[in-house]
Design a protein around this motif. Structure first.
Motif, PDB file in Angstrom:
ATOM      1  N   UNK A 465       0.833  -1.196   0.000  1.00 33.32           N
ATOM      2  CA  UNK A 465       0.000   0.000   0.000  1.00 33.32           C
ATOM      3  C   UNK A 465       0.877   1.259   0.000  1.00 33.32           C
ATOM      4  N   UNK A 466       0.455   2.235  -0.777  1.00 33.84           N
ATOM      5  CA  UNK A 466       1.135   3.532  -0.820  1.00 33.84           C
ATOM      6  C   UNK A 466       0.312   4.557  -0.045  1.00 33.84           C
ATOM      7  N   UNK A 467       0.990   5.289   0.818  1.00 28.83           N
ATOM      8  CA  UNK A 467       0.316   6.242   1.695  1.00 28.83           C
ATOM      9  C   UNK A 467       0.128   7.587   1.005  1.00 28.83           C
ATOM     10  N   UNK A 468      -1.079   8.172   1.136  1.00 24.67           N
ATOM     11  CA  UNK A 468      -1.392   9.453   0.511  1.00 24.67           C
ATOM     12  C   UNK A 468      -2.009  10.373   1.570  1.00 24.67           C
ATOM     13  N   UNK A 469      -1.210  11.299   2.132  1.00 22.39           N
ATOM     14  CA  UNK A 469      -1.717  12.175   3.200  1.00 22.39           C
ATOM     15  C   UNK A 469      -2.799  13.129   2.708  1.00 22.39           C
ATOM     16  N   UNK A 470      -3.654  13.522   3.641  1.00 21.77           N
ATOM     17  CA  UNK A 470      -4.622  14.601   3.404  1.00 21.77           C
ATOM     18  C   UNK A 470      -3.949  15.875   3.887  1.00 21.77           C
ATOM     19  N   UNK A 471      -3.579  16.731   2.951  1.00 19.46           N
ATOM     20  CA  UNK A 471      -2.733  17.871   3.288  1.00 19.46           C
ATOM     21  C   UNK A 471      -3.507  19.077   3.801  1.00 19.46           C
ATOM     22  N   UNK A 472      -4.776  19.185   3.422  1.00 21.64           N
ATOM     23  CA  UNK A 472      -5.542  20.374   3.777  1.00 21.64           C
ATOM     24  C   UNK A 472      -6.355  20.151   5.046  1.00 21.64           C
TER      25      UNK A 472
END
Length: 625
Positions: A465-472
């Motif tokens: 799995x590749x992690x994708x942060x919620x930046x806002x």
């Protein structure tokens, strides 16, 4: 009997005589003359000067001692003479001694020298032959030629009067000669023949002088340009003779010379070329103004002096200023005014946001220093910081506007990240149009508190799995939903299968799920949605228009319940969808029903979605909007 009495008489007489002849010296205990002042070590060389002793009669009657009977010994160890009655080295005086009640007389080693040194003395002066030691000595005075003594004292140089032109004086005119009953004279030369000196009352100096401005760190040549400014906050002119300026070091500081003055409401500036000591540029230092009595009248302490900026008094508050005004009234810019903003909740090992909003912010001139309380700093206006341990931290932010520095303190409470009940309730892996624009994942907050999703992440993949942060910053209220697009989190959903994890900011998993379409791919616009029955693929295309009277009933074989499409579940067909009229009647007579027909040959429930209740493919299933 008579012979026996005579024998006892002669025996007592012999014992008494033996005591006088072979015992210790006898000292008078009756009221008598007392020594009240001694000059034992004149200042400098003894040549031309003299030792002297002052005697005082504390009684109410005159006291006389014939010259032939007077004796004085100035040795610690005495030697008894051959006669067994008188001690050797017994000094006399030049004539008979007579002292009236309350009167003083002076015994001098050299009377002529005394008269020269004390020409205004009016007391009776007697010339003697004694000599007092400057290292301390014993003085004994006798009225029977050194057989018995009415004065016995031993003085020490520690009492004072040692080679400084002063005497030692009795505090009280009595026969107590202990060390605590003596003092050094408060006037040079002492007070022979008069009342002993008293400690003068200190001169009262003004408290209207103050340190007004200092420059510890000039831009050029510190040894010349450092200065200290004093201000006279009164309408009187003051002499500065004996006043002192010093810093926190152990040195003597700078003492104003005679003739120095400061005018009413005037300034006096002293540069380092005069005061010599150096004011510290870094660390803590202080400047003190001290009056001639040793009393501190004004003091200022400072820390870490900026270059080219003076530290001055603004009414009752000390401030830094880029305006240097030696000899003039101090000038100041407005102090930095700013507001601190930070995350309300700060969690261990997660970045917390900090921001300072400065009024009249000048880029390149306004300096910002964050101190986070854990040994770390930042110099940005807007920054974030990660605390490695939970606890309470004493933090601060310092703002320097090129002239003055202002510090505000605040507390940061760091806690472990809490657990929230947040779940994925739907997703669109193959939207109509661009995947980058329309792929979505919808979340629901089942917790009682609102959540900021900033820092959370969506991890997507198959085996890895590749992690994708919620930046806002996204605030998800309690019991509410939010749809996350790829513009908020850079995930990418596979049309056939994927594993998905919703992760807390600390990396732990809050919710996970997976889907697998097997040999098929998700249809364009198809939605995977979590229902009471489990995960269901839904087709969002409108399938048909039905009359109002044709209400569609749907049932699930698994729960044997039915639902009927009612008024609240119907929507009027927008005119642009059917051109304003259909062969089945007006738009007011019909409802548009979005239905999903599930057949084994079309949309199948058996898609391999985990934790699902399967529905038999032969049964029609529709979700109605």
């Amino acid at each position: 009997m008579k012979n026996k009495q005579q024998k006892l008489f002669w025996f007592f007489l012999m014992m008494t005589a033996g005591f006088f002849l072979w015992g210790d010296p006898v000292f008078s205990s009756a009221e008598d003359l007392v020594i009240t002042e001694i000059m034992y070590n004149p200042e400098g060389t003894d040549t031309g000067h003299t030792d002297w002793i002052e005697l005082y009669n504390p009684t109410s009657s005159a006291i006389s001692i014939p010259k032939s009977s007077f004796g004085l010994i100035d040795e610690s160890v005495m030697t008894l003479g051959k006669d067994g009655t008188h001690y050797l080295n017994c000094h006399g005086i030049d004539r008979d001694l007579a002292v009236d009640p309350g009167a003083f007389v002076i015994l001098a080693d050299k009377a002529a020298n005394f008269e020269t040194d004390y020409s205004d003395n009016s007391s009776e002066l007697f010339d003697g032959t004694f000599s007092l030691s400057s290292d301390g000595d014993t003085i004994r005075v006798s009225r029977d030629k050194c057989s018995t003594f009415f004065v016995d004292l031993q003085y020490q140089p520690e009492w004072g009067g040692s080679d400084n032109g002063r005497t030692i004086e009795k505090k009280k005119y009595n026969a107590d000669y202990s060390a605590g009953d003596w003092q050094e004279s408060f006037v040079p030369g002492g007070t022979p023949g008069g009342k002993n000196s008293e400690k003068p009352k200190p001169k009262v100096y003004t408290d209207k002088l103050r340190i007004n401005e200092i420059l510890p760190n000039p831009k050029e040549d510190e040894e010349k340009n450092e200065f200290i400014e004093i201000y006279n906050d009164s309408l009187d002119l003051f002499e500065l003779d004996g006043w002192k300026l010093k810093d926190s070091s152990a040195g003597d500081g700078f003492i104003f010379a005679g003739g120095s003055k400061i005018d009413p409401e005037g300034f006096r500036t002293i540069y380092r070329t005069d005061f010599k000591f150096a004011l510290n540029n870094s660390g803590t230092d202080s400047v003190h103004l001290i009056d001639p009595n040793g009393k501190e009248v004004s003091m200022i302490e400072y820390k870490d002096s900026p270059e080219g900026v003076s530290y001055g008094l603004d009414r009752s508050k000390w401030r830094w200023s880029k305006y240097l005004t030696p000899g003039e009234e101090n000038i100041f810019d407005d102090a930095p005014d700013f507001e601190i903003k930070k995350d309300k909740d700060v969690f261990k090992n997660l970045p917390a946001n900090f921001e300072v909003k400065v009024k009249k912010y000048k880029k390149g001139k306004t300096k910002i220093t964050w101190n986070f309380g854990d040994g770390h700093k930042s110099y940005k206006q807007k920054t974030n910081h990660k605390y490695e341990k939970k606890g309470k931290y004493k933090a601060s932010v310092e703002i320097f506007n090129g002239s003055e520095e202002v510090t505000k303190n605040f507390e940061v409470k760091v806690e472990n990240f809490p657990k929230y009940d947040v779940e994925i309730i739907s997703l669109v892996p193959n939207p109509k149009g661009s995947d980058a624009d329309f792929e979505t994942i919808t979340l629901r907050n089942n917790s009682k508190k609102k959540i900021n999703l900033q820092g959370w992440s969506i991890a997507v993949g198959d085996k890895k799995l590749t992690n994708h942060p919620i930046a806002q910053k996204i605030i998800l209220k309690s019991k509410s939903t939010v749809t996350i697009t790829r513009g908020l989190s850079k995930f990418s959903l596979n049309n056939k299968k994927a594993k998905i994890e919703l992760r807390y900011p600390n990396g732990k998993v809050a919710f996970k799920m997976n889907y697998d379409k097997k040999s098929d791919s998700a249809a364009e616009g198809e939605i995977l949605e979590k229902t009471k029955l489990g995960w269901v693929w839904k087709n969002t295309l409108p399938v048909k228009v039905v009359p109002e009277s044709s209400l569609l009933a749907v049932a699930s074989e698994s729960d044997n319940q039915s639902a009927v499409l009612g008024e609240s579940d119907t929507k009027e067909i927008p005119e642009e969808m059917w051109g304003g009229q259909s062969e089945m009647g007006s738009k007011k007579d019909y409802r548009l029903v979005f239905a999903e027909y599930i057949f084994s040959s079309f949309v199948h429930l058996d898609f391999g979605i985990t934790n699902q209740s399967r529905v038999k493919p032969a049964l029609n299933f529709a979700t109605l909007f």
